[in-house]
Scaffold this motif. Structure first.
Motif, PDB file in Angstrom:
ATOM      1  N   PHE A 106      38.211  30.319  36.431  1.00 52.86           N
ATOM      2  CA  PHE A 106      37.299  29.246  36.063  1.00 52.86           C
ATOM      3  C   PHE A 106      35.861  29.759  36.045  1.00 52.86           C
ATOM      4  O   PHE A 106      35.514  30.759  36.672  1.00 52.86           O
ATOM      5  N   GLU A 107      35.023  29.029  35.302  1.00 51.55           N
ATOM      6  CA  GLU A 107      33.595  29.325  35.258  1.00 51.55           C
ATOM      7  C   GLU A 107      32.901  28.616  36.423  1.00 51.55           C
ATOM      8  O   GLU A 107      33.333  27.542  36.859  1.00 51.55           O
ATOM      9  N   GLU A 108      31.821  29.187  36.923  1.00 54.35           N
ATOM     10  CA  GLU A 108      31.068  28.572  38.019  1.00 54.35           C
ATOM     11  C   GLU A 108      30.574  27.186  37.632  1.00 54.35           C
ATOM     12  O   GLU A 108      30.624  26.249  38.428  1.00 54.35           O
ATOM     13  N   THR A 109      30.096  27.077  36.384  1.00 60.90           N
ATOM     14  CA  THR A 109      29.589  25.775  35.911  1.00 60.90           C
ATOM     15  C   THR A 109      30.683  24.718  35.936  1.00 60.90           C
ATOM     16  O   THR A 109      30.462  23.576  36.344  1.00 60.90           O
ATOM     17  N   GLN A 110      31.885  25.097  35.521  1.00 56.31           N
ATOM     18  CA  GLN A 110      33.022  24.166  35.527  1.00 56.31           C
ATOM     19  C   GLN A 110      33.342  23.728  36.951  1.00 56.31           C
ATOM     20  O   GLN A 110      33.595  22.549  37.211  1.00 56.31           O
ATOM     21  N   LEU A 111      33.324  24.686  37.886  1.00 57.30           N
ATOM     22  CA  LEU A 111      33.630  24.380  39.283  1.00 57.30           C
ATOM     23  C   LEU A 111      32.628  23.386  39.866  1.00 57.30           C
ATOM     24  O   LEU A 111      33.014  22.358  40.445  1.00 57.30           O
ATOM     25  N   ILE A 112      31.333  23.666  39.691  1.00 54.18           N
ATOM     26  CA  ILE A 112      30.297  22.809  40.270  1.00 54.18           C
ATOM     27  C   ILE A 112      30.311  21.431  39.629  1.00 54.18           C
ATOM     28  O   ILE A 112      30.176  20.403  40.315  1.00 54.18           O
ATOM     29  N   THR A 113      30.494  21.376  38.299  1.00 58.64           N
ATOM     30  CA  THR A 113      30.522  20.081  37.601  1.00 58.64           C
ATOM     31  C   THR A 113      31.686  19.225  38.078  1.00 58.64           C
ATOM     32  O   THR A 113      31.539  18.024  38.336  1.00 58.64           O
ATOM     33  N   THR A 114      32.856  19.822  38.236  1.00 57.76           N
ATOM     34  CA  THR A 114      34.041  19.086  38.697  1.00 57.76           C
ATOM     35  C   THR A 114      33.825  18.556  40.118  1.00 57.76           C
ATOM     36  O   THR A 114      34.205  17.419  40.438  1.00 57.76           O
ATOM     37  N   ILE A 115      33.202  19.373  40.962  1.00 58.04           N
ATOM     38  CA  ILE A 115      32.925  18.944  42.337  1.00 58.04           C
ATOM     39  C   ILE A 115      31.946  17.782  42.354  1.00 58.04           C
ATOM     40  O   ILE A 115      32.163  16.787  43.075  1.00 58.04           O
ATOM     41  N   GLU A 116      30.865  17.855  41.581  1.00 59.42           N
ATOM     42  CA  GLU A 116      29.871  16.777  41.566  1.00 59.42           C
ATOM     43  C   GLU A 116      30.479  15.462  41.078  1.00 59.42           C
ATOM     44  O   GLU A 116      30.208  14.391  41.635  1.00 59.42           O
ATOM     45  N   ILE A 117      31.302  15.556  40.033  1.00 57.01           N
ATOM     46  CA  ILE A 117      31.969  14.346  39.516  1.00 57.01           C
ATOM     47  C   ILE A 117      32.885  13.750  40.585  1.00 57.01           C
ATOM     48  O   ILE A 117      32.917  12.526  40.808  1.00 57.01           O
ATOM     49  N   ALA A 118      33.632  14.623  41.280  1.00 53.65           N
ATOM     50  CA  ALA A 118      34.567  14.145  42.312  1.00 53.65           C
ATOM     51  C   ALA A 118      33.829  13.489  43.471  1.00 53.65           C
ATOM     52  O   ALA A 118      34.240  12.426  43.971  1.00 53.65           O
ATOM     53  N   LEU A 119      32.728  14.102  43.906  1.00 54.22           N
ATOM     54  CA  LEU A 119      31.962  13.531  45.019  1.00 54.22           C
ATOM     55  C   LEU A 119      31.370  12.176  44.645  1.00 54.22           C
ATOM     56  O   LEU A 119      31.387  11.229  45.443  1.00 54.22           O
ATOM     57  N   ASN A 120      30.831  12.060  43.432  1.00 53.69           N
ATOM     58  CA  ASN A 120      30.268  10.780  42.976  1.00 53.69           C
ATOM     59  C   ASN A 120      31.351   9.712  42.856  1.00 53.69           C
ATOM     60  O   ASN A 120      31.159   8.557  43.265  1.00 53.69           O
ATOM     61  N   LYS A 121      32.510  10.102  42.308  1.00 48.69           N
ATOM     62  CA  LYS A 121      33.615   9.158  42.164  1.00 48.69           C
ATOM     63  C   LYS A 121      34.088   8.665  43.532  1.00 48.69           C
ATOM     64  O   LYS A 121      34.344   7.468  43.726  1.00 48.69           O
ATOM     65  N   HIS A 122      34.190   9.600  44.466  1.00 42.92           N
ATOM     66  CA  HIS A 122      34.637   9.221  45.811  1.00 42.92           C
ATOM     67  C   HIS A 122      33.630   8.299  46.482  1.00 42.92           C
ATOM     68  O   HIS A 122      34.016   7.330  47.154  1.00 42.92           O
ATOM     69  N   GLN A 123      32.332   8.573  46.310  1.00 42.56           N
ATOM     70  CA  GLN A 123      31.303   7.721  46.907  1.00 42.56           C
ATOM     71  C   GLN A 123      31.371   6.302  46.342  1.00 42.56           C
ATOM     72  O   GLN A 123      31.235   5.313  47.075  1.00 42.56           O
ATOM     73  N   ILE A 124      31.587   6.190  45.045  1.00 38.72           N
ATOM     74  CA  ILE A 124      31.725   4.866  44.425  1.00 38.72           C
ATOM     75  C   ILE A 124      32.939   4.134  44.990  1.00 38.72           C
ATOM     76  O   ILE A 124      32.883   2.935  45.292  1.00 38.72           O
ATOM     77  N   GLU A 125      34.048   4.869  45.162  1.00 37.58           N
ATOM     78  CA  GLU A 125      35.249   4.250  45.725  1.00 37.58           C
ATOM     79  C   GLU A 125      35.016   3.767  47.153  1.00 37.58           C
ATOM     80  O   GLU A 125      35.506   2.697  47.545  1.00 37.58           O
ATOM     81  N   VAL A 126      34.268   4.566  47.939  1.00 41.10           N
ATOM     82  CA  VAL A 126      33.965   4.173  49.321  1.00 41.10           C
ATOM     83  C   VAL A 126      33.158   2.881  49.341  1.00 41.10           C
ATOM     84  O   VAL A 126      33.440   1.950  50.100  1.00 41.10           O
ATOM     85  N   VAL A 127      32.133   2.806  48.486  1.00 37.22           N
ATOM     86  CA  VAL A 127      31.291   1.607  48.423  1.00 37.22           C
ATOM     87  C   VAL A 127      32.111   0.397  47.996  1.00 37.22           C
ATOM     88  O   VAL A 127      32.006  -0.694  48.579  1.00 37.22           O
ATOM     89  N   MET A 128      32.963   0.582  46.995  1.00 34.03           N
ATOM     90  CA  MET A 128      33.790  -0.529  46.516  1.00 34.03           C
ATOM     91  C   MET A 128      34.785  -0.968  47.581  1.00 34.03           C
ATOM     92  O   MET A 128      35.029  -2.166  47.761  1.00 34.03           O
TER      93      MET A 128
END
Length: 376
Positions: A106-128
Motif C-alpha cells: 500500500f501507499e502511505e497516502t492510502q494508509l493515512i487516508t483510510t485511518i483518518e476516515i475510520a477515526l472520523n466514522k468511529h467518532q460519529i458513531e460514538v456521538v450517535m
C-alpha cells in the motif's frame, strides 16, 4: 490529542515500516503485536483508538478471529491489512464489521487516508450512540413516571367506587349526613385524579426534572385526618390505624416563618402520595389484621412521619432493592401489587429534599420513617 494505533502484523519488517509511517503522520504507536492473542491482550491493556490488523496471522488465532473478540469486548475500530482480495476472506472479514481494508503493498497516502476516515466514522458513531442512549434514558424516566402515576390512580378510583356503593345504600335509608360525607370523599378523589392527570401531561411534554417541589401552608393534622378517612374506606375492618401527634408546631415556631401556628409549608400533593402509599402498604401486607401506628413528630426544622405495621415484614435479601421500580418482596405470595408504591414514595421524598428509611423483620412487621424538612 494524538490518536493511539495498535499495529498487529507478524512480519516484523512490515510492522516497523507501518510504525514509522504512522509516527511520521503524527500518530502514536504504543505497541506492535505479532499474533492474535497478543493483539487482544494489548487492546485490553492500551485501549488504542484504532487497530491495524493483518488478516493472516501465525498461531492459533487469525486476525479475523482476533478482531471478532476485540469487537465483542471493546469498542475499538479495526482496519484490516491483507494481501488477499478473494471473496472468501472478504466475506469472513465483513462479519466483524471493520472500518476499512488496505491491500498490501500500500501507499502511505492510502494508509493515512483510510485511518483518518475510520477515526472520523468511529467518532460519529460514538456521538450517535451516546445520543441514542440519552434518548433511551429520557424515555425510560418518562415511562417510569407515567407507570408510577398510573399506579396512583387505583386508590382514588377505589374510593369513588366504595363511596358510590355506600351512597346507594344510604340513599335508601335517607341518612343525609352520611350522604354528604361520601359525596365529599368522591369530590376529593376526583380532584386527586385531576392532579394526577396534570402530572402526566406535564411529563409527556417536558423533562421529569421540571416537576418542582411547591410548598404551601397546610394544616398538617387536619391533612392527616382527611387522609386517614380516605385510607380507612378501603381498609379491612380488622385493621385499626392509631394516629398520634407528638409535640406541636408551636414548639418550633421560632425557626419558621408561617402564617398560622397550625400551618407548616409542605407540598400537599407529594405528601399525599408518600403517606397514602405507606399506609396502604401497611394495611395490604398485614393480612391478619392488627394495629397500624401512624405517628407525626414535630422537631426543629423538620417533620417526621412514622408508619409501623405488624405484617409479614421484608426479607433481608429484598431490602437492598426495595425502592426500585417493580421490585416486590419474595414473601408477598398472592397479595396484589406491581412494585411501584415504594418507588413513588422515594421519588416524592427525594423531590421534597427529605429522607425515607425503614426497619423490617419477617413475621414481625415493618416500620417506615420519613423525614421532611419544613420549608420557609
Amino acid at each position: 490529542m494524538q490518536e493511539k494505533i495498535l499495529v498487529v502484523e507478524d512480519e516484523i519488517i512490515i510492522a516497523f515500516d507501518i510504525k514509522s509511517c504512522l509516527e511520521k503522520a503524527g500518530y502514536i504507536v504504543p505497541a506492535i503485536a505479532a499474533h492474535g492473542k497478543q493483539a487482544v491482550e494489548k487492546a485490553a491493556e492500551l485501549h488504542p483508538d484504532l487497530i491495524l490488523m493483518d488478516v493472516m496471522l501465525k498461531g492459533d488465532m487469525s486476525g479475523i478471529e482476533a478482531a471478532a473478540e476485540i469487537g465483542h469486548l471493546f469498542n475499538i475500530p479495526v482496519i484490516y491489512l491483507t494481501a488477499y482480495s478473494d471473496q472468501t476472506h472478504l466475506q469472513k472479514a465483513k462479519t466483524t464489521q471493520p472500518f476499512g481494508y488496505i491491500l498490501k503493498p500500500f501507499e502511505e497516502t492510502q494508509l493515512i487516508t483510510t485511518i483518518e476516515i475510520a477515526l472520523n466514522k468511529h467518532q460519529i458513531e460514538v456521538v450517535m450512540r451516546e445520543a441514542l442512549e440519552k434518548e433511551k434514558e429520557n424515555r425510560a424516566i418518562k415511562n417510569k413516571f407515567v407507570s408510577m402515576v398510573s399506579h396512583e390512580f387505583r386508590n382514588p378510583l377505589n374510593n369513588i367506587l366504595t363511596c358510590t356503593e355506600l351512597l346507594s345504600n344510604y340513599s335508601l335509608h335517607g341518612n343525609d349526613e352520611k350522604r354528604h360525607e361520601y359525596i365529599s370523599h368522591i369530590q376529593k378523589s376526583v380532584k386527586h385524579l385531576d392532579n394526577l392527570l396534570t402530572d402526566v401531561l406535564l411529563m409527556s411534554k417536558d423533562e421529569p426534572e421540571k416537576l418542582q417541589f411547591n410548598p404551601a401552608p397546610i394544616d398538617l393534622e387536619a391533612f392527616c385526618q382527611d387522609l386517614l378517612q380516605d385510607i380507612q374506606l378501603n381498609a379491612n375492618e380488622n385493621h385499626k390505624i392509631i394516629f398520634t401527634v407528638h409535640g406541636r408546631l408551636a414548639n418550633i415556631q421560632n425557626n419558621l416563618s408561617v402564617v398560622d401556628s397550625h400551618l407548616i409549608k409542605l407540598d400537599a400533593k407529594m405528601l399525599y402520595h408518600i403517606l397514602s402509599n405507606l399506609l396502604a402498604n401497611a394495611i395490604k401486607y398485614s393480612p391478619l389484621g392488627g394495629n397500624i401506628t401512624f405517628d407525626v413528630f414535630y422537631v426543629s426544622g423538620e417533620v417526621i412521619f412514622r408508619i409501623q405495621d405488624e405484617g409479614i415484614g421484608i426479607p433481608e435479601a429484598d431490602q437492598e432493592n426495595l425502592f426500585n421500580s417493580f421490585h416486590r418482596g419474595s414473601n408477598v405470595g398472592n397479595i396484589p401489587g406491581n412494585g411501584l408504591g415504594l418507588a413513588i414514595v422515594k421519588y416524592y421524598v427525594d423531590l421534597h429534599g427529605g429522607n425515607v428509611s425503614f426497619a423490617s423483620k419477617p413475621g414481625i412487621g415493618t416500620t417506615f420513617i420519613v423525614n421532611l424538612p419544613i420549608s420557609n
